[in-house]
Design a protein around this motif. Structure first.
Motif, PDB file in Angstrom:
ATOM      1  N   TYR A   2       0.856  -1.185   0.000  1.00 38.88           N
ATOM      2  CA  TYR A   2       0.000   0.000   0.000  1.00 38.88           C
ATOM      3  C   TYR A   2       0.896   1.240   0.000  1.00 38.88           C
ATOM      4  O   TYR A   2       1.631   1.481   0.964  1.00 38.88           O
ATOM      5  CB  TYR A   2      -0.920  -0.039   1.225  1.00 38.88           C
ATOM      6  CG  TYR A   2      -1.756  -1.317   1.257  1.00 38.88           C
ATOM      7  CD1 TYR A   2      -3.052  -1.335   0.766  1.00 38.88           C
ATOM      8  CD2 TYR A   2      -1.216  -2.513   1.735  1.00 38.88           C
ATOM      9  CE1 TYR A   2      -3.804  -2.498   0.765  1.00 38.88           C
ATOM     10  CE2 TYR A   2      -1.955  -3.685   1.729  1.00 38.88           C
ATOM     11  CZ  TYR A   2      -3.244  -3.677   1.251  1.00 38.88           C
ATOM     12  OH  TYR A   2      -3.979  -4.837   1.240  1.00 38.88           O
ATOM     13  N   LYS A  37       0.624  -2.451   9.007  1.00 38.33           N
ATOM     14  CA  LYS A  37       1.794  -3.251   9.376  1.00 38.33           C
ATOM     15  C   LYS A  37       2.888  -2.820   8.410  1.00 38.33           C
ATOM     16  O   LYS A  37       2.714  -2.868   7.195  1.00 38.33           O
ATOM     17  CB  LYS A  37       1.448  -4.733   9.215  1.00 38.33           C
ATOM     18  CG  LYS A  37       2.490  -5.693   9.717  1.00 38.33           C
ATOM     19  CD  LYS A  37       1.889  -7.109   9.762  1.00 38.33           C
ATOM     20  CE  LYS A  37       2.881  -8.138  10.213  1.00 38.33           C
ATOM     21  NZ  LYS A  37       3.934  -8.397   9.211  1.00 38.33           N
ATOM     22  N   ASP A  39       6.141  -3.844   7.831  1.00 38.51           N
ATOM     23  CA  ASP A  39       6.926  -4.813   7.051  1.00 38.51           C
ATOM     24  C   ASP A  39       6.690  -6.212   7.624  1.00 38.51           C
ATOM     25  O   ASP A  39       5.859  -6.391   8.510  1.00 38.51           O
ATOM     26  CB  ASP A  39       8.421  -4.449   7.075  1.00 38.51           C
ATOM     27  CG  ASP A  39       8.965  -4.272   8.500  1.00 38.51           C
ATOM     28  OD1 ASP A  39       8.326  -4.779   9.449  1.00 38.51           O
ATOM     29  OD2 ASP A  39      10.007  -3.629   8.661  1.00 38.51           O
ATOM     30  N   ARG A  44       1.060  -5.292  14.128  1.00 34.60           N
ATOM     31  CA  ARG A  44      -0.193  -4.779  13.573  1.00 34.60           C
ATOM     32  C   ARG A  44      -0.593  -3.598  14.460  1.00 34.60           C
ATOM     33  O   ARG A  44      -0.818  -3.778  15.653  1.00 34.60           O
ATOM     34  CB  ARG A  44      -1.274  -5.860  13.580  1.00 34.60           C
ATOM     35  CG  ARG A  44      -1.026  -6.993  12.585  1.00 34.60           C
ATOM     36  CD  ARG A  44      -2.007  -8.119  12.770  1.00 34.60           C
ATOM     37  NE  ARG A  44      -3.376  -7.740  12.440  1.00 34.60           N
ATOM     38  CZ  ARG A  44      -3.942  -7.922  11.248  1.00 34.60           C
ATOM     39  NH1 ARG A  44      -3.264  -8.484  10.273  1.00 34.60           N
ATOM     40  NH2 ARG A  44      -5.188  -7.553  11.047  1.00 34.60           N
ATOM     41  N   ARG A  83       3.405  -2.750   4.203  1.00 30.46           N
ATOM     42  CA  ARG A  83       3.219  -4.117   3.715  1.00 30.46           C
ATOM     43  C   ARG A  83       1.739  -4.481   3.782  1.00 30.46           C
ATOM     44  O   ARG A  83       1.206  -5.138   2.889  1.00 30.46           O
ATOM     45  CB  ARG A  83       4.020  -5.096   4.573  1.00 30.46           C
ATOM     46  CG  ARG A  83       3.930  -6.538   4.091  1.00 30.46           C
ATOM     47  CD  ARG A  83       4.521  -7.472   5.166  1.00 30.46           C
ATOM     48  NE  ARG A  83       4.605  -8.855   4.706  1.00 30.46           N
ATOM     49  CZ  ARG A  83       3.600  -9.726   4.790  1.00 30.46           C
ATOM     50  NH1 ARG A  83       2.431  -9.343   5.265  1.00 30.46           N
ATOM     51  NH2 ARG A  83       3.752 -10.975   4.384  1.00 30.46           N
ATOM     52  N   ASP A  84       1.091  -4.040   4.869  1.00 32.28           N
ATOM     53  CA  ASP A  84      -0.321  -4.394   5.064  1.00 32.28           C
ATOM     54  C   ASP A  84      -1.120  -3.193   5.538  1.00 32.28           C
ATOM     55  O   ASP A  84      -0.611  -2.357   6.293  1.00 32.28           O
ATOM     56  CB  ASP A  84      -0.433  -5.533   6.078  1.00 32.28           C
ATOM     57  CG  ASP A  84       0.305  -6.771   5.616  1.00 32.28           C
ATOM     58  OD1 ASP A  84      -0.186  -7.442   4.693  1.00 32.28           O
ATOM     59  OD2 ASP A  84       1.404  -7.030   6.149  1.00 32.28           O
ATOM     60  N   PHE A  85      -2.366  -3.144   5.111  1.00 32.01           N
ATOM     61  CA  PHE A  85      -3.238  -2.023   5.456  1.00 32.01           C
ATOM     62  C   PHE A  85      -4.658  -2.577   5.337  1.00 32.01           C
ATOM     63  O   PHE A  85      -5.137  -2.844   4.237  1.00 32.01           O
ATOM     64  CB  PHE A  85      -3.003  -0.889   4.456  1.00 32.01           C
ATOM     65  CG  PHE A  85      -3.563   0.445   4.881  1.00 32.01           C
ATOM     66  CD1 PHE A  85      -2.742   1.403   5.469  1.00 32.01           C
ATOM     67  CD2 PHE A  85      -4.900   0.759   4.678  1.00 32.01           C
ATOM     68  CE1 PHE A  85      -3.239   2.641   5.837  1.00 32.01           C
ATOM     69  CE2 PHE A  85      -5.404   1.993   5.057  1.00 32.01           C
ATOM     70  CZ  PHE A  85      -4.570   2.944   5.636  1.00 32.01           C
ATOM     71  N   VAL A  86      -5.302  -2.820   6.457  1.00 36.34           N
ATOM     72  CA  VAL A  86      -6.592  -3.520   6.402  1.00 36.34           C
ATOM     73  C   VAL A  86      -7.692  -2.712   7.089  1.00 36.34           C
ATOM     74  O   VAL A  86      -7.466  -2.052   8.099  1.00 36.34           O
ATOM     75  CB  VAL A  86      -6.480  -4.944   7.008  1.00 36.34           C
ATOM     76  CG1 VAL A  86      -6.043  -4.903   8.457  1.00 36.34           C
ATOM     77  CG2 VAL A  86      -7.780  -5.713   6.850  1.00 36.34           C
TER      78      VAL A  86
END
Lengths: 296, 465
Positions: A2, A37, A39, A44, A83-86
Motif C-alpha cells: 500500500y 503493518k 513490514d 499490527r 506491507r499491510d493495510f486492512v
C-alpha cells in the motif's frame, strides 16, 4: 503493498500519511479504524481513520510515535509502502445511521485531546457535509502540538482551543473549557464525543456525567487482529465485557471502566521500552533492555 | 530393516528429545525417511474393502497410495493423495488419525494400526523436497468464484474448484494466508515456511488468487462481491474466530489471555522470535484452562518461551478432547495436568496483574447431553495455583461479521451459518459455506471435507447456469 502518497510531520512526534487503499476508502465511514503493518517483522498497529477520499482511493492516517513500531513508521516517506493495510474495522459512529433531519435538532460537542483530533475530524466533517454544525474543542499541551487546526476550522461550527500552557486559546485542560462553555456561557449540548488519551476521556466523562450530557468515547486499546479474534481489546462497559474492535471502538463513556482500560494498556510497557531502547541504540546497543545480556 | 521385526507394531517415528525440544520451536516429530516409510508401508494388508478409506473425511485412496510407497513410487503416491487432498503435509501432521483412518485399520485389531498419517506426511514432504507439483488445469471456464477465508476449508474448496476450471479468488482478513494453520497451530507442530506455505503455494499454482487484508463484511460485502465484482458463487470458510471466556472474577486482569491471542502473537506475529516486533507476555508461571488441542498448543508454546505450565481441565484424562499424541507430547515435555479441576477466580495484585488462580476440585457425575460424564464441584475443595499468566482455551464461536452483513444468510442459535452438509448450500442462492463457520470449532480435516463438499455444490450450481 500500500503506497504512501503523502507523508508529513504535523508536530513533534505526530505524523500524517495519505495511503492508497482503494477497498478501505470505498467502504469506510467516520468512527472506523484501520490496522497497518509496516513490514514482515512489524506489529499490527490500529489507527483511527482521519480522512478518506473515495474517488482517489486513499485513506489519511495520523499517528504519534509511542514505541519502536510507530518510530519505524515515522521514517517512511512519500513513495514508500506499508506491507499491510486492512480495514475499515470497528463500527461507524452512531450518527452515520441516523436521519440527518433528526441530527439537526441535536447540538454536538466534540472534545479532542492531542492526536485525538485525527479521529474527531472525519466525524465533524461528515456532520458538516450533512448540514450540521458541531462545536469542537481541541486540547493540546502547547501551541506547537496543535494539529489539523485549519481543517477543523472549516468543518466545525465553533472551534475552541485549549492548551495546557496557555500558548494558544484557553489556558488549561479541556475539562476546564467544557465547564466554561456550559456553566459560564450557558451552552447546551445534547451529545458529547470525546476522543483522546484515556485519562482525558475519563475526566471528560466524569464531568459530562455531572453536567448530564450523554458522552461517546472512542477507545484504542491493545489489539492484534482487530476482527474479534484475539480478545486483547476487551473492555468493561457497564456490567458487560466488550471487544473494542468489533463492539466498538465507540462506547457510552459513562459506562466505560476507564481504570481497568488504563491498566490493560500497561501490559506490554516493559517489552515496548526494551524494543525502543534496542531501536534507538542500534548497533551501539549494550545493555539495559534486560534481554541482550549486556548487563551481565 | 531387520527380518525378525514385529509386524504387529508400527515403525517408530523419530522425535526430538523432550528436554531439547522444550527449549526450541522446531518440529517435534521428525517423520519417516524412505527406508522407514517403505518398511511401514509393508505392514499394510491392502484390504479389498478398505475400512481406512471410509474413516477418512476426504476419502483418500489409502491402500493405493501405500501400495505406491511400498514400491518406492513416491511421486505416484503423491498423485493418488492429490486426487483427494490439497493439504497432505498438513493433514499428515494434524489429523486425529487414531479416530479416523488408523482407528479403522484391520491391523489395529490385534496390534498397532498402520501409521497412515506418518506415511501421508512422508509422501507430502518427499514431494515438496523433490519439487513435485500438482497438475494445473489447462484452461479456465471463465466463471468466477469467491472463497472467504484461506484456512483448511477455503484452501480445499478453492483448490478443488480451480481443478474444475473455475477462476477462484480467496479473500483473507489477516495479512497472511492459512487461517488456523498459520495463526493457530504452532511451528513445532506445523512448520510455517517449511510446510504450510508450500501447501498454500501449491493451491496458488492451480491458478487460485489470494487477496489478503480483506475483511468480508467490512472491506466489502458478499452482496457486493456478487453484484459488483462478478463473482457467480461464494464459499464461506471463515472459521470460528471468537474466543470464549469463563466470566469469572479477575478475567480482565493483566496477564489473562485468550489462547487465540497468545497463539496468534506467537504463530502469526512470530513474537517468539527476537527479530519480530510484536511482544508476548514474559510469563514465568502459566495456567492454561481447557483440554483441547488449542490448550495443548498454548501450554507447549508457553513452555518453550520459558514458563512452568499447568493445564487445568474440569473433566478427567479420558475426556480430554485433545489428540492422544498431543497430550503425550505435552506430558513428556513437563507440563503438569490438573485434571478434575475448575477455575473459580483469578487473583490479582494491587496493580491489576495476575498472581494466582483459585480452583475447585471436581468429580464426575451422570452423563450430560454430550454423553460425557458431567463434572460436579466438590464442596469446600478450593485451592490456589500460583500464576502470573492465565490462558483461556475454552473454544471459539463463529464471527458474526459475515452473517450480519449478508442479506438472506441464516444462522442458528450458536451463530453458525446454516448449510447443507452434503454440498455446503446455505439459505442464500449462490452462497455456500463449510468448516468451523458452519459446525463451530472442529478439526482441520473436517473443514477440508466441508470445503470439498462446498466445491461440489458450487460446481453443480454453476453447471446449471
Amino acid at each position: 503493498m500500500y503506497q504512501i502518497l503523502k507523508a508529513e510531520k504535523l508536530a513533534d512526534k505526530i505524523y500524517l500519511m495519505v495511503v492508497e487503499a482503494p477497498r478501505v476508502a470505498r467502504a469506510c465511514e467516520p468512527g472506523e479504524f484501520v490496522i497497518v503493518k509496516i513490514d514482515e517483522e512489524g506489529e499490527r498497529i490500529p489507527l483511527t481513520i482521519c480522512d478518506f477520499d473515495r474517488e482517489k482511493g486513499t485513506i489519511t492516517i495520523v499517528f504519534q510515535t509511542v514505541g519502536a513500531s510507530t518510530q519505524k513508521m515515522s521514517s517512511l516517506k512519500k513513495g514508500d509502502f506499508f506491507r499491510d493495510f486492512v480495514g475499515p474495522l470497528g463500527n461507524p459512529s452512531e450518527f452515520v445511521h441516523e436521519d440527518p433531519e433528526d441530527l439537526k435538532k441535536k447540538k454536538y460537542l466534540f472534545v479532542a485531546g492531542g492526536v485525538g483530533a485525527a479521529p474527531v475530524y472525519p466525524q465533524v466533517k461528515w456532520l458538516k457535509e450533512h448540514g450540521i454544525d458541531a462545536d469542537v474543542i481541541v486540547g493540546s499541551k502547547t501551541k506547537d502540538m496543535l494539529i489539523l487546526k485549519e481543517e477543523m476550522e472549516k468543518a466545525a461550527g465553533q472551534l475552541y482551543i485549549a492548551t495546557d500552557d496557555g500558548s494558544f486559546g484557553y489556558k488549561g485542560m479541556v475539562t476546564g473549557l467544557i465547564e466554561e462553555l456550559v456553566e459560564k456561557q450557558g451552552k447546551k449540548y445534547d451529545v458529547c464525543v470525546a476522543i483522546g488519551p484515556m485519562i482525558m476521556m475519563k475526566f471528560v466523562c466524569l464531568l459530562t456525567k455531572k453536567l448530564g450530557i450523554p458522552t461517546i468515547v472512542s477507545l484504542n486499546p491493545i489489539m492484534v487482529d482487530g476482527t474479534g479474534m484475539c480478545g486483547a481489546c476487551r473492555v468493561t462497559v457497564g456490567d458487560k465485557v466488550k471487544f473494542a474492535c468489533v463492539d466498538g471502538p465507540e462506547f457510552d463513556g459513562h459506562l466505560v471502566n476507564f481504570d481497568e482500560a488504563m491498566m490493560r494498556q500497561q501490559i506490554y510497557k516493559t517489552q515496548e521500552g526494551r524494543a525502543m531502547l534496542r531501536l534507538k541504540e542500534g548497533d551501539t546497543h549494550h545493555g539495559g533492555c534486560g534481554q541482550c545480556g549486556g548487563n551481565e | 530393516m531387520e527380518a525378525n521385526r514385529d509386524m504387529m507394531k508400527k515403525i517408530p517415528v523419530r522425535e526430538q528429545d523432550p528436554k531439547v525440544r522444550a527449549t526450541n520451536f522446531k518440529e517435534v516429530c521428525l517423520g519417516y525417511n524412505m527406508e522407514e516409510a517403505v518398511a511401514e508401508a509393508e505392514r499394510c494388508l491392502n484390504c479389498k474393502n478398505a475400512k481406512c478409506v471410509a474413516g477418512c473425511p476426504v476419502s483418500i485412496d489409502i491402500p493405493a497410495f501405500i501400495r505406491e510407497v511400498k514400491e518406492g513410487n513416491i511421486e505416484e503416491a503423491a498423485r493418488v493423495i492429490a486426487r483427494s487432498s490439497a493439504l497432505p503435509a498438513v493433514c499428515g501432521r494434524v489429523c486425529p488419525q487414531e479416530t479416523q483412518c488408523e482407528g479403522q485399520c484391520i491391523r489395529g485389531i490385534k496390534g498397532e494400526p498402520v501409521s497412515i498419517g506418518k506415511l501421508e506426511r512422508f509422501v507430502a514432504d518427499w514431494s515438496r523436497e523433490h519439487g513435485f507439483v500438482p497438475d494445473a488445469p489447462e484452461k479456465t471456464n471463465g466463471k468466477k468464484v469467491a472463497v472467504i477465508g484461506s484456512g483448511p476449508a477455503g484452501l480445499t474448496c478453492a483448490g478443488d474448484l480451480a481443478k474444475m476450471g473455475y477462476e477462484v479468488t480467496i479473500f483473507e482478513a489477516l495479512h497472511e494466508a492459512g487461517g488456523v494453520l498459520t495463526y493457530g497451530i504452532p511451528e513445532f507442530r506445523l512448520p510455517k515456511s517449511g510446510v504450510v506455505q508450500p501447501e498454500i503455494d501449491n493451491v496458488k499454482k492451480l491458478g487460485v488468487k489470494i487477496e489478503t487484508n480483506v475483511v468480508i463484511g467490512k472491506s466489502v460485502t458478499i452482496d457486493e462481491l456478487m453484484e459488483q465484482e462478478g463473482f457467480q458463487a461464494v464459499f464461506i470458510g471463515s472459521g470460528a474466530g471468537l474466543p470464549k471466556f469463563m466470566g469469572i472474577p479477575g478475567e480482565n486482569a493483566n496477564g489473562v489471555f485468550s489462547a487465540n491471542e497468545y497463539l496468534t502473537r506467537s504463530n502469526l506475529m512470530k513474537a517468539f522470535r527476537d527479530d519480530y516486533d510484536t511482544p508476548i507476555m514474559d510469563a514465568k508461571k502459566v495456567v492454561v484452562v481447557g483440554g483441547g488441542n488449542v490448550a495443548m498448543d498454548a501450554a507447549r508454546t508457553a513452555l518453550r518461551l520459558g514458563a512452568d505450565v499447568h493445564i487445568v481441565y474440569r473433566r478427567s484424562e479420558k475426556e480430554l478432547p485433545a489428540r492422544v499424541e498431543e497430550v503425550h507430547h505435552a506430558k513428556e515435555e513437563g507440563i503438569v495436568f490438573n485434571l478434575l479441576t475448575n477455575p473459580a477466580e483469578i487473583l490479582t495484585d494491587d496493580k491489576g496483574w495476575v498472581r494466582g488462580i483459585i480452583c475447585r476440585r471436581m468429580e464426575l457425575g451422570e452423563p450430560d447431553e454430550s454423553g460425557r460424564r458431567r463434572p460436579v464441584e466438590v464442596p469446600g475443595s478450593e485451592f490456589e495455583i500460583e500464576a502470573d499468566t492465565v490462558i483461556m482455551a475454552l473454544g471459539t464461536s463463529p464471527n458474526p461479521l459475515i452473517s450480519n452483513t449478508t442479506k438472506g444468510l441464516e444462522i442458528n442459535r450458536w451463530k453458525c451459518i446454516i448449510a447443507d452438509e452434503s454440498n455446503g448450500k446455505t439459505t442464500k442462492e449462490g452462497v455456500y459455506a463449510g468448516g468451523d463457520a458452519v459446525t463451530g470449532a472442529a478439526t482441520v480435516i473436517l473443514a477440508m471435507e466441508a470445503g470439498r463438499a462446498g466445491a461440489r455444490g458450487i460446481d453443480e450450481f454453476l453447471s446449471q447456469r
